[in-house]
Design a protein around this motif. Structure first.
Motif, PDB file in Angstrom:
ATOM      1  N   MET B   1       0.854  -1.257  -0.027  1.00 46.81           N
ATOM      2  CA  MET B   1      -0.038  -0.016  -0.026  1.00 46.81           C
ATOM      3  C   MET B   1       0.951   1.342  -0.046  1.00 46.81           C
ATOM      4  N   LYS B   2       1.770   1.226   0.929  1.00 43.75           N
ATOM      5  CA  LYS B   2       2.737   2.365   0.995  1.00 43.75           C
ATOM      6  C   LYS B   2       3.365   2.510  -0.237  1.00 43.75           C
ATOM      7  N   LYS B   3       4.082   1.470  -1.057  1.00 41.49           N
ATOM      8  CA  LYS B   3       4.614   1.668  -2.196  1.00 41.49           C
ATOM      9  C   LYS B   3       3.647   2.152  -3.353  1.00 41.49           C
ATOM     10  N   ILE B   4       2.381   1.934  -3.424  1.00 42.43           N
ATOM     11  CA  ILE B   4       1.467   2.365  -4.169  1.00 42.43           C
ATOM     12  C   ILE B   4       1.550   3.731  -4.081  1.00 42.43           C
ATOM     13  N   LEU B   5       1.252   4.221  -2.859  1.00 42.81           N
ATOM     14  CA  LEU B   5       0.821   5.560  -2.497  1.00 42.81           C
ATOM     15  C   LEU B   5       2.268   6.271  -2.803  1.00 42.81           C
ATOM     16  N   LYS B   6       3.371   5.949  -2.726  1.00 44.47           N
ATOM     17  CA  LYS B   6       4.594   6.532  -2.917  1.00 44.47           C
ATOM     18  C   LYS B   6       4.533   6.711  -4.475  1.00 44.47           C
ATOM     19  N   LEU B   7       4.137   5.741  -5.258  1.00 40.26           N
ATOM     20  CA  LEU B   7       4.348   5.855  -6.548  1.00 40.26           C
ATOM     21  C   LEU B   7       3.238   6.820  -7.144  1.00 40.26           C
ATOM     22  N   PHE B   8       2.080   6.769  -6.514  1.00 38.06           N
ATOM     23  CA  PHE B   8       1.050   7.815  -7.069  1.00 38.06           C
ATOM     24  C   PHE B   8       1.365   9.127  -6.545  1.00 38.06           C
ATOM     25  N   SER B   9       2.206   9.369  -5.743  1.00 40.06           N
ATOM     26  CA  SER B   9       2.379  10.889  -5.173  1.00 40.06           C
ATOM     27  C   SER B   9       3.976  11.416  -5.432  1.00 40.06           C
ATOM     28  N   SER B  10       4.485  10.658  -6.546  1.00 36.46           N
ATOM     29  CA  SER B  10       5.934  10.654  -6.513  1.00 36.46           C
ATOM     30  C   SER B  10       6.053  12.130  -7.691  1.00 36.46           C
ATOM     31  N   LEU B  11       7.138  12.615  -7.681  1.00 36.42           N
ATOM     32  CA  LEU B  11       7.330  13.939  -8.617  1.00 36.42           C
ATOM     33  C   LEU B  11       7.823  13.156  -9.790  1.00 36.42           C
ATOM     34  N   ARG B  12       8.262  12.046  -9.720  1.00 39.44           N
ATOM     35  CA  ARG B  12       8.641  11.316 -11.113  1.00 39.44           C
ATOM     36  C   ARG B  12       7.295  10.978 -12.020  1.00 39.44           C
ATOM     37  N   LEU B  13       6.247  10.918 -11.304  1.00 43.45           N
ATOM     38  CA  LEU B  13       5.154  10.605 -12.055  1.00 43.45           C
ATOM     39  C   LEU B  13       4.487  11.772 -12.550  1.00 43.45           C
ATOM     40  N   THR B  14       4.657  12.889 -11.801  1.00 40.13           N
ATOM     41  CA  THR B  14       4.113  14.383 -12.118  1.00 40.13           C
ATOM     42  C   THR B  14       4.976  14.604 -13.441  1.00 40.13           C
ATOM     43  N   VAL B  15       6.370  14.564 -13.433  1.00 38.60           N
ATOM     44  CA  VAL B  15       7.048  14.897 -14.722  1.00 38.60           C
ATOM     45  C   VAL B  15       6.604  13.987 -15.796  1.00 38.60           C
ATOM     46  N   THR B  16       6.261  12.601 -15.561  1.00 39.36           N
ATOM     47  CA  THR B  16       6.119  11.680 -16.675  1.00 39.36           C
ATOM     48  C   THR B  16       4.768  12.343 -17.201  1.00 39.36           C
ATOM     49  N   LEU B  17       3.736  12.565 -16.313  1.00 41.40           N
ATOM     50  CA  LEU B  17       2.355  13.088 -16.836  1.00 41.40           C
ATOM     51  C   LEU B  17       2.439  14.140 -17.553  1.00 41.40           C
ATOM     52  N   LEU B  18       3.273  15.131 -16.899  1.00 40.09           N
ATOM     53  CA  LEU B  18       3.097  16.228 -17.826  1.00 40.09           C
ATOM     54  C   LEU B  18       3.798  16.182 -18.912  1.00 40.09           C
ATOM     55  N   SER B  19       4.776  15.288 -19.085  1.00 36.54           N
ATOM     56  CA  SER B  19       5.670  15.132 -20.349  1.00 36.54           C
ATOM     57  C   SER B  19       4.633  14.625 -21.500  1.00 36.54           C
ATOM     58  N   LEU B  20       3.803  13.663 -20.767  1.00 39.76           N
ATOM     59  CA  LEU B  20       2.743  12.945 -21.795  1.00 39.76           C
ATOM     60  C   LEU B  20       1.698  13.790 -22.172  1.00 39.76           C
ATOM     61  N   SER B  21       1.349  14.591 -21.239  1.00 44.21           N
ATOM     62  CA  SER B  21       0.327  15.588 -21.691  1.00 44.21           C
ATOM     63  C   SER B  21       0.936  16.528 -22.706  1.00 44.21           C
ATOM     64  N   MET B  22       1.939  16.912 -22.786  1.00 42.00           N
ATOM     65  CA  MET B  22       2.521  17.718 -23.858  1.00 42.00           C
ATOM     66  C   MET B  22       2.638  17.022 -25.230  1.00 42.00           C
ATOM     67  N   VAL B  23       2.630  15.585 -25.352  1.00 39.26           N
ATOM     68  CA  VAL B  23       2.779  14.778 -26.271  1.00 39.26           C
ATOM     69  C   VAL B  23       1.421  14.821 -27.049  1.00 39.26           C
ATOM     70  N   VAL B  24       0.585  14.599 -25.844  1.00 42.59           N
ATOM     71  CA  VAL B  24      -1.026  14.762 -26.517  1.00 42.59           C
ATOM     72  C   VAL B  24      -1.497  15.977 -27.121  1.00 42.59           C
ATOM     73  N   ILE B  25      -1.099  17.187 -26.326  1.00 40.77           N
ATOM     74  CA  ILE B  25      -1.661  18.249 -26.913  1.00 40.77           C
ATOM     75  C   ILE B  25      -0.818  18.715 -27.987  1.00 40.77           C
ATOM     76  N   PHE B  26       0.466  18.492 -28.236  1.00 43.73           N
ATOM     77  CA  PHE B  26       1.112  18.640 -29.578  1.00 43.73           C
ATOM     78  C   PHE B  26       0.263  17.829 -30.854  1.00 43.73           C
ATOM     79  N   PHE B  27       0.173  16.582 -30.556  1.00 44.13           N
ATOM     80  CA  PHE B  27      -0.439  15.625 -31.589  1.00 44.13           C
ATOM     81  C   PHE B  27      -1.850  16.122 -31.764  1.00 44.13           C
ATOM     82  N   GLY B  28      -2.540  16.531 -30.588  1.00 41.10           N
ATOM     83  CA  GLY B  28      -3.919  16.931 -30.831  1.00 41.10           C
ATOM     84  C   GLY B  28      -4.118  18.343 -31.500  1.00 41.10           C
ATOM     85  N   THR B  29      -3.052  19.079 -31.392  1.00 38.74           N
ATOM     86  CA  THR B  29      -2.941  20.265 -32.143  1.00 38.74           C
ATOM     87  C   THR B  29      -3.025  19.979 -33.602  1.00 38.74           C
TER      88      THR B  29
END
Lengths: 633, 394
Positions: B1-29
């Motif tokens: 449980m702690k591990k999952i929480l750590k993964l979901f609250s991690s900065l690494r996930l933030t950076v990954t998600l933000l980078s992916l959203s850039m990809v989606v926005i770019f191709f969506g444009t």
């Protein structure tokens, strides 16, 4: 480098700059026009007064001088003409076009680069790039025919079609100018012609009256009258520039009612006399053609007085003329090159002394850039950014101001070299955009809102500028580190701090700016966010800056990583700023650009190259040992 | 449980998600050039998963046509970012001066993401078109269509029975609730071409036995859907209406018929009905009359300076409210939960077209943006003053 040189070199340029400022403010010598009649008559043509006569064009009151510069820039790509070592200024050229077209018709001004367009006329690609209207005349039917075949969707046109459209438009502009201040029946004897027309009206009206009553009438009188009327009607179709005011304006937005020359001549049929401007423009033309400067100068002053009666209180025609002449952005652009070179030398020779002088030079240039920006705002009575052109100038300006700040705190010439680079590139882009027409054009309905223009647009543009500046510092870092050993520990720490600070600044402004845009969109289109290309582009900048900051806080990117990421920020910003305009979709596509696609790709390729360079193993960097604090020599 | 929480609250996930959203926005444009904003928005930003395909229209598509990039859609990224933000703040929340800005900022961001979801689910965009001197009591969708059956038997008001066009499926029949009728759909085309066949032309698979389809011997052929933003797609359907087991006739329905020909009608058990396929209408309990539409241009040019509509709102359900309003650029009318914006005009400047938006969560971005802006400002000023102090010392 010798100490003496380190001080005197920047100081020399500083003095030179001050000299240019005063020179730019002073009167200009119009050599080309005045050489002709110098022998007969000592008095020279009062070009300045002519150039500052107001006209209404594109819904905007402006001096002839602006028309001259814009037109020549569109047609020729430059603001002057060189013929056999003689330089003809835009204003001098315009006066020839307006009043002595027989001469102007021979000026090689129409720039044609496209081989297929040249081929259309049976010409080969040689050294000649510029052609006169005389040379083009016989090919008008072909140009017309090709123009009709062009794809109506402008973003789908190929380079040939674009070249044809450009040529067609250039010829139209030229014709419009030729027909804008006098009749073309007898340009050398206009006073007589207009008198004859007045006589013709009286006789013609009598004859028509008799004809309608079924009585005997003078058929020749009707024909004479119709001959004039037909010609003037034709004239009114050609001339797009309105030169004769009939109703005074209230404000810059409501410039009053103006007529073009053809319409103004036709007005005489309804009224009992010509508008004084019609006769004065006629007189100007006559005296100009025979080189009679004394009559010309007297008439031009009368005309100016006459036209000024109709100007709204806040029109700044004279100021615009002075602004054009001073060419603040040109001067700034040149000086950004100077600052760039000097900063480069200062970094190369580790000269602290030079850095101090460069700071003053940067400050002075920023001041000139500011004056240009502020005067432009004042003339237009608008916030700083109203279109793509002004956004380029604004981005440069903000980057330079930030650069000045960086230089003030860090004094390492990196602020100066990056500010100068961004300043130069943006002003270069602005110059290029100017070739598409008047850049103080009136605002389209949706955009005509000073509140949002003053908030959303500058804020988001400041975000662009800051992201570029951070990106350029990244470039300096990578070049300095890989290609030289000048990147020492302190310098590297400072650059990192600079990029970090500016990225925070960028995220602040680009976020607030983008969201203000959402609020504007909600206010005018009913949706906060529409996934429109320009909105998406702005969002990309916000996200990228956020990614950089989070990557730093999470420790995924260290100093070098952040620098490489900052360089990628240049690509993101350029996409948002230019790329999205090339897509030609969405509500924001008013900032449409013709074909900078190639340069966009070149820019991106260079940025990627630099990023690759920055990703080389640290041990391979020339500055490796100096960053590590190891003395290499 | 702690591990999952750590993964979901991690900065690494933030950076990954933000980078992916850039990809989606770019191709969506990018895809908007080919498919228009509306379609792309649905595909990229209001979805869980999307594949970008190298467009046929691009150069080298014969070689690179196979290139396809799968990516998470906007809604998936939105939910993940929301979880990331929430877990990160719940697990690491600290109320200190240093973190104050960050907290306000991220709370605002959470609200902003939620507001975008709310808009996607709740907002309805439609248009209203009114002629000068005329009035209208409904708005219409520009994407959704409906088949309607209108009962004209009451002399005071008509009763409209509506079937959304996505329920019209080939060879399926459905009951129209509240009426004795069933519709059997033979064909439904999102975009089509209608033509008039010569009298001796061979008949169609399904013979048309009623309405304009029969009178004019109409033929319907399917066409590729045009996604561009100003496209006018012509939807058509061939339907049989039956009462119990007894078929009443087979009609051609199309939104182009409504514009050009009188309504198609039929009678059943002494009552008169009409049927049509049209852009979905949303009726209002009030009406809007267009008094005057004006379109100013800058003198001597075609550059639009202003569009404005002088309208009159008449609402019997609200104490006989009756007032005049001027709608112009950047100045909409907000009324009864709807907002009317000046969108465009038609018919030689005698018809005004309004964009009408119903968005109950319209206020949320205002709040969230203010919060994020404030948070950023606090954070920036905090660090900036620290920096200034530090450099003043040194």
């Amino acid at each position: 480098m010798k100490k003496f040189l380190q001080i005197s070199l920047p100081a020399f340029f500083l003095v030179l700059l001050i000299f240019y400022i005063f020179k730019g403010l002073g009167p200009k010598n119009y050599k080309h026009l005045n050489e002709r009649q110098a022998s007969e008559n000592k008095e020279s043509f009062d070009v300045a007064t002519f150039a500052s006569l107001p006209v209404l064009d594109g819904g905007r009151l402006k001096p002839w001088d602006s028309i001259a510069r814009n037109s020549l820039l569109i047609i020729r790509g430059k603001e002057s003409i060189r013929i056999e070592k003689n330089t003809i200024t835009a204003t001098e050229w315009l006066m020839d076009v307006l009043m002595n077209p027989e001469k102007a018709d021979n000026y090689p001004i129409f720039r044609i680069d496209h081989t297929d367009v040249l081929g259309l006329f049976g010409w080969k690609q040689t050294d000649q790039k510029y052609f006169s209207i005389k040379e083009l005349q016989e090919h008008f039917p072909k140009i017309d025919e090709q123009f009709k075949k062009v794809n109506p969707k402008s973003q789908l046109r190929n380079t040939y079609e674009k070249a044809i459209v450009k040529l067609f438009q250039s010829i139209n502009i030229y014709h419009s100018l030729v027909h804008s201040i006098h009749s073309m029946i007898s340009p050398g004897a206009l006073t007589k012609e207009y008198e004859a027309f007045e006589k013709g009206i009286v006789e013609g009206v009598v004859a028509i009256d008799l004809q309608q009553k079924g009585e005997k009438f003078d058929k020749d009188a009707i024909n004479r009258f119709m001959l004039f009327a037909d010609h003037y009607l034709e004239l009114s179709k050609f001339a797009t520039i309105l030169t004769v005011p009939i109703q005074a304006g209230k404000s810059i937005q409501e410039p009053g009612e103006w007529l073009n020359m053809g319409q103004a001549l036709m007005e005489r049929i309804k009224k009992d006399r010509f508008h004084p401007a019609v006769l004065l423009y006629g007189k100007l033309t006559e005296s100009f053609r025979i080189g009679d400067a004394a009559t010309f100068n007297a008439s031009v002053k009368d005309l100016k007085y006459e036209l000024e009666q109709y100007l709204p209180a806040r029109a700044k025609i004279d100021l615009e003329y002075q602004f054009n002449k001073f060419a603040a952005f040109y001067l700034s652009k040149i000086y950004y090159i100077v600052i760039f070179v000097l900063s480069f030398l200062a970094i190369l020779f580790r000269s602290k002394e030079m850095g101090k002088w460069i700071y003053y030079l940067l400050l002075m240039t920023a001041l000139i850039h500011s004056v240009g920006l502020i005067v432009r705002m004042y003339i237009q009575a608008r916030p700083p950014v109203t279109n793509l052109y002004s956004s380029a100038i604004f981005i440069g300006w903000i980057a330079v101001l930030l650069g000045v700040l960086l230089e003030k705190y860090f004094r390492n010439c990196v602020g100066a070299i990056t500010a100068a680079s961004v300043g130069f590139v943006t002003l270069l882009v602005a110059k290029h955009l100017e070739m598409s027409g008047d850049q103080m054009e009136m605002m389209r309905a949706v955009l005509d809102d000073n509140f949002w223009l003053a908030t959303h647009v500058p804020t988001v543009t400041i975000g662009y500028a800051a992201t570029y500046l951070a990106g350029f510092i990244g470039i300096v870092y990578i070049f300095m580190g890989t290609l030289s050993d000048r990147l020492n520990k302190q310098m590297s720490k400072n650059l990192y701090a600079m990029v970090y600070g500016i990225t925070c600044f960028a995220v602040l402004f680009s976020f607030i700016g983008t969201m203000l845009g959402g609020i504007w969109a909600d206010d005018s289109w009913g949706r906060f966010w529409g996934w429109d290309p320009k909105e998406n582009g702005a969002l990309l900048i916000v996200i990228w800056n956020a990614v950089m900051l989070h990557a730093r806080w999470g420790g995924f990117a260290k100093e070098r990583g952040i620098m490489v990421m900052a360089v990628f920020g240049n690509i993101v910003t350029t996409w948002s700023y230019f790329g999205t305009n090339m897509l030609g979709v969405g509500l924001h596509s008013y900032g449409f650009m013709d074909s900078a696609f190639f340069w966009l790709m070149v820019f991106n390729a260079v940025m990627i190259g630099i990023m690759i360079l920055g990703s080389f193993p640290f041990e391979k960097w020339k500055s490796y040992s100096s960053i590590r604090g190891i003395k290499s020599h | 449980m702690k591990k999952i929480l750590k993964l979901f609250s991690s900065l690494r996930l933030t950076v990954t998600l933000l980078s992916l959203s850039m990809v989606v926005i770019f191709f969506g444009t990018l895809d908007q050039v080919e498919y228009g904003i509306h379609h792309t928005q649905k595909r990229y930003f209001e979805s869980y998963f999307v594949i970008w395909q190298y467009p046929e229209q691009w150069i080298y598509s014969n070689i690179l046509g196979f290139v396809a990039i799968p990516m998470p859609g906007g809604h998936l990224l939105g939910y993940l970012l929301l979880i990331n933000l929430l877990t990160a703040h719940l697990s690491r929340f600290k109320l200190t001066a240093k973190k104050l800005g960050i907290n306000v900022l991220h709370a605002g961001l959470i609200l902003l993401v939620i507001s975008e979801f709310m808009t996607d689910y709740l907002a309805i965009e439609s248009q209203m078109s009114v002629n000068e001197g005329g009035s209208s009591n409904y708005t219409f969708s520009i994407t959704e269509k409906e088949m309607v059956l209108i009962d004209h038997s009451d002399p005071d008001s008509d009763t409209v029975y509506s079937v959304p066009s996505d329920q019209l499926k080939k060879d399926k029949s459905l009951n129209i609730n509240g009426t004795p009728f069933q519709i059997n759909t033979h064909e439904y085309y999102e975009n089509s071409k209608l033509s008039i066949a010569p009298p001796n032309a061979p008949s169609m698979r399904i013979p048309i036995t009623a309405g304009w389809g029969e009178n004019m011997n109409l033929r319907v052929a399917e066409k590729d859907y045009d996604y561009s933003d100003n496209a006018s797609n012509i939807s058509s359907a061939i339907v049989t209406i039956a009462s119990g087991t007894q078929p009443l006739g087979t009609w051609v329905l199309s939104n182009i018929i409504n514009n050009q020909l009188p309504t198609q009608k039929f009678e059943h058990e002494g009552k008169e009905y009409s049927i049509a396929l049209r852009f979905t209408r949303y009726y209002l309990p009030y009406k809007i009359e267009l008094i005057d539409f004006t379109h100013d241009k800058y003198p001597g040019t075609e550059i639009p300076r202003n569009f404005s509509s002088k309208i009159r709102v008449q609402n019997e359900s609200q104490n006989d409210e009756d007032r005049e309003v001027l709608i112009y650029m950047n100045n909409p009318l907000r009324y009864e939960g709807l907002t009317f914006y000046q969108q465009s005009f038609d018919n030689d400047e005698t018809t005004s077209i309004f964009q009408v938006v119903k968005n109950p969560s319209w206020w949320m971005p205002y709040l969230s943006v203010s919060m994020v802006g404030l948070g950023l400002l606090i954070q920036f000023l905090y660090h900036f003053t620290k920096f200034i102090k530090k450099s003043a010392k040194s």
